[in-house]
Design a protein around this motif. Structure first.
Motif, PDB file in Angstrom:
ATOM      1  N   GLY A  13       0.829  -1.196   0.000  1.00  0.00           N
ATOM      2  CA  GLY A  13       0.000   0.000   0.000  1.00  0.00           C
ATOM      3  C   GLY A  13       0.861   1.243   0.000  1.00  0.00           C
ATOM      4  O   GLY A  13       2.098   1.172   0.007  1.00  0.00           O
ATOM      5  N   LYS A  14       0.234   2.407   0.024  1.00  0.00           N
ATOM      6  CA  LYS A  14       0.998   3.657   0.012  1.00  0.00           C
ATOM      7  C   LYS A  14       1.882   3.784   1.244  1.00  0.00           C
ATOM      8  O   LYS A  14       2.875   4.499   1.233  1.00  0.00           O
ATOM      9  N   SER A  15       1.551   3.063   2.308  1.00  0.00           N
ATOM     10  CA  SER A  15       2.354   3.078   3.527  1.00  0.00           C
ATOM     11  C   SER A  15       3.654   2.300   3.361  1.00  0.00           C
ATOM     12  O   SER A  15       4.537   2.371   4.210  1.00  0.00           O
ATOM     13  N   GLY A  16       3.763   1.526   2.263  1.00  0.00           N
ATOM     14  CA  GLY A  16       4.925   0.669   2.066  1.00  0.00           C
ATOM     15  C   GLY A  16       4.770  -0.692   2.722  1.00  0.00           C
ATOM     16  O   GLY A  16       5.643  -1.547   2.619  1.00  0.00           O
ATOM     17  N   GLN A  17       3.655  -0.908   3.386  1.00  0.00           N
ATOM     18  CA  GLN A  17       3.377  -2.172   4.062  1.00  0.00           C
ATOM     19  C   GLN A  17       2.499  -3.063   3.176  1.00  0.00           C
ATOM     20  O   GLN A  17       1.724  -2.564   2.363  1.00  0.00           O
ATOM     21  N   PRO A  18       2.605  -4.391   3.343  1.00  0.00           N
ATOM     22  CA  PRO A  18       1.715  -5.285   2.596  1.00  0.00           C
ATOM     23  C   PRO A  18       0.249  -4.924   2.847  1.00  0.00           C
ATOM     24  O   PRO A  18      -0.126  -4.547   3.956  1.00  0.00           O
ATOM     25  N   CYS A  19      -0.541  -5.012   1.806  1.00  0.00           N
ATOM     26  CA  CYS A  19      -1.956  -4.659   1.936  1.00  0.00           C
ATOM     27  C   CYS A  19      -2.865  -5.782   1.464  1.00  0.00           C
ATOM     28  O   CYS A  19      -4.046  -5.564   1.217  1.00  0.00           O
ATOM     29  N   ALA A  20      -2.319  -6.977   1.331  1.00  0.00           N
ATOM     30  CA  ALA A  20      -3.101  -8.109   0.858  1.00  0.00           C
ATOM     31  C   ALA A  20      -2.913  -9.286   1.806  1.00  0.00           C
ATOM     32  O   ALA A  20      -1.859  -9.461   2.395  1.00  0.00           O
ATOM     33  N   ILE A  21      -3.970 -10.060   1.929  1.00  0.00           N
ATOM     34  CA  ILE A  21      -3.925 -11.295   2.703  1.00  0.00           C
ATOM     35  C   ILE A  21      -4.331 -12.409   1.760  1.00  0.00           C
ATOM     36  O   ILE A  21      -5.403 -12.356   1.162  1.00  0.00           O
ATOM     37  N   ASN A  22      -3.491 -13.411   1.620  1.00  0.00           N
ATOM     38  CA  ASN A  22      -3.792 -14.524   0.742  1.00  0.00           C
ATOM     39  C   ASN A  22      -4.533 -15.595   1.541  1.00  0.00           C
ATOM     40  O   ASN A  22      -3.990 -16.163   2.470  1.00  0.00           O
ATOM     41  N   ARG A  23      -5.758 -15.858   1.147  1.00  0.00           N
ATOM     42  CA  ARG A  23      -6.553 -16.899   1.810  1.00  0.00           C
ATOM     43  C   ARG A  23      -6.735 -18.117   0.931  1.00  0.00           C
ATOM     44  O   ARG A  23      -7.459 -19.030   1.274  1.00  0.00           O
ATOM     45  N   GLY A  24      -6.084 -18.113  -0.221  1.00  0.00           N
ATOM     46  CA  GLY A  24      -6.160 -19.267  -1.096  1.00  0.00           C
ATOM     47  C   GLY A  24      -5.287 -20.392  -0.583  1.00  0.00           C
ATOM     48  O   GLY A  24      -4.398 -20.176   0.231  1.00  0.00           O
ATOM     49  N   PHE A  25      -5.548 -21.589  -1.054  1.00  0.00           N
ATOM     50  CA  PHE A  25      -4.715 -22.712  -0.671  1.00  0.00           C
ATOM     51  C   PHE A  25      -4.622 -23.667  -1.847  1.00  0.00           C
ATOM     52  O   PHE A  25      -5.539 -23.795  -2.642  1.00  0.00           O
ATOM     53  N   GLY A  26      -3.472 -24.277  -1.974  1.00  0.00           N
ATOM     54  CA  GLY A  26      -3.165 -25.117  -3.115  1.00  0.00           C
ATOM     55  C   GLY A  26      -4.172 -26.219  -3.352  1.00  0.00           C
ATOM     56  O   GLY A  26      -4.704 -26.812  -2.424  1.00  0.00           O
ATOM     57  N   SER A  27      -4.433 -26.455  -4.625  1.00  0.00           N
ATOM     58  CA  SER A  27      -5.333 -27.509  -5.097  1.00  0.00           C
ATOM     59  C   SER A  27      -6.769 -27.325  -4.649  1.00  0.00           C
ATOM     60  O   SER A  27      -7.551 -28.268  -4.638  1.00  0.00           O
ATOM     61  N   SER A  28      -7.134 -26.117  -4.290  1.00  0.00           N
ATOM     62  CA  SER A  28      -8.528 -25.879  -3.904  1.00  0.00           C
ATOM     63  C   SER A  28      -9.358 -25.571  -5.138  1.00  0.00           C
ATOM     64  O   SER A  28      -8.847 -25.282  -6.214  1.00  0.00           O
ATOM     65  N   CYS A  29     -10.660 -25.644  -4.949  1.00  0.00           N
ATOM     66  CA  CYS A  29     -11.591 -25.286  -6.004  1.00  0.00           C
ATOM     67  C   CYS A  29     -12.711 -24.444  -5.378  1.00  0.00           C
ATOM     68  O   CYS A  29     -12.725 -24.216  -4.175  1.00  0.00           O
ATOM     69  N   ALA A  30     -13.630 -23.998  -6.193  1.00  0.00           N
ATOM     70  CA  ALA A  30     -14.690 -23.113  -5.710  1.00  0.00           C
ATOM     71  C   ALA A  30     -15.538 -23.766  -4.619  1.00  0.00           C
ATOM     72  O   ALA A  30     -16.003 -23.097  -3.707  1.00  0.00           O
ATOM     73  N   GLU A  31     -15.722 -25.063  -4.693  1.00  0.00           N
ATOM     74  CA  GLU A  31     -16.497 -25.740  -3.654  1.00  0.00           C
ATOM     75  C   GLU A  31     -15.800 -25.628  -2.300  1.00  0.00           C
ATOM     76  O   GLU A  31     -16.449 -25.379  -1.279  1.00  0.00           O
ATOM     77  N   HIS A  32     -14.483 -25.774  -2.286  1.00  0.00           N
ATOM     78  CA  HIS A  32     -13.729 -25.599  -1.039  1.00  0.00           C
ATOM     79  C   HIS A  32     -13.847 -24.166  -0.534  1.00  0.00           C
ATOM     80  O   HIS A  32     -14.018 -23.928   0.659  1.00  0.00           O
TER      81      HIS A  32
END
Length: 170
Positions: A13-32
């Motif tokens: 972000g403009k603050s220079g700090q990370p602004c995203a959180i990854n909630r995905g996980f490998g081999s997942s699909c929309a049902e998960h």
């Protein structure tokens, strides 16, 4: 994984700090993702959600239409829980290992996602195939599916531009 710097560490972000959180996980699909929505998304109360799933759906036997029906539920839950949340819906990423069938499935999925984005306030459809630097076959590791560091660097650059207004708030 594969020794590649995670996107969440390079989207700042403009603050220079990370602004995203990854909630995905490998081999997942929309049902998960639908199943885990109450734990993955709701507690974060996001103001922006970048949502993607199509990559593993064929491996689980889902058609593009079935995939989209599940994805749409996740997005609808998000809009219901957080009406002001800006949505970025991603089409599937390019692959070195694309087949005609996979490209046709991606096209069918993307048509549904585009229509949803067009009809939904504060929703943008992002098609990684339209960002031509990502179509270079040298950007993939040996499996032909995942980007190498150069590929992820380009992917990050693409998202810095797409999310520049949102990143400016953080």
């Amino acid at each position: 994984h594969y020794g590649i710097k995670p996107l969440r560490e390079v989207l700042l972000g403009k603050s220079g700090q990370p602004c995203a959180i990854n909630r995905g996980f490998g081999s997942s699909c929309a049902e998960h993702q639908l199943y885990y929505y109450p734990r993955m998304v709701r507690p974060l109360a996001p103001s922006v959600l970048v949502y993607a799933t199509m990559g593993n759906m064929a491996a689980f036997g889902y058609t593009p239409e079935e995939t989209w029906a599940l994805e749409e539920r996740v997005l609808t839950y998000t809009r219901t829980d957080f009406p002001d949340c800006k949505l970025f819906v991603l089409g599937p990423n390019p692959r070195k290992t694309n087949t005609k069938e996979r490209l046709e499935a991606a096209s069918a999925h993307n048509a549904l996602a585009r229509a949803f984005a067009k009809a939904t306030p504060h929703c943008v459809f992002v098609d990684p195939y339209e960002y031509t630097p990502l179509l270079d076959e040298s950007l993939f590791i040996e499996d032909g599916v995942h980007f190498n560091q150069r590929g992820y660097d380009l992917y990050a650059e693409h998202f810095r531009e797409i999310l520049k207004e949102e990143r400016a708030r953080f």
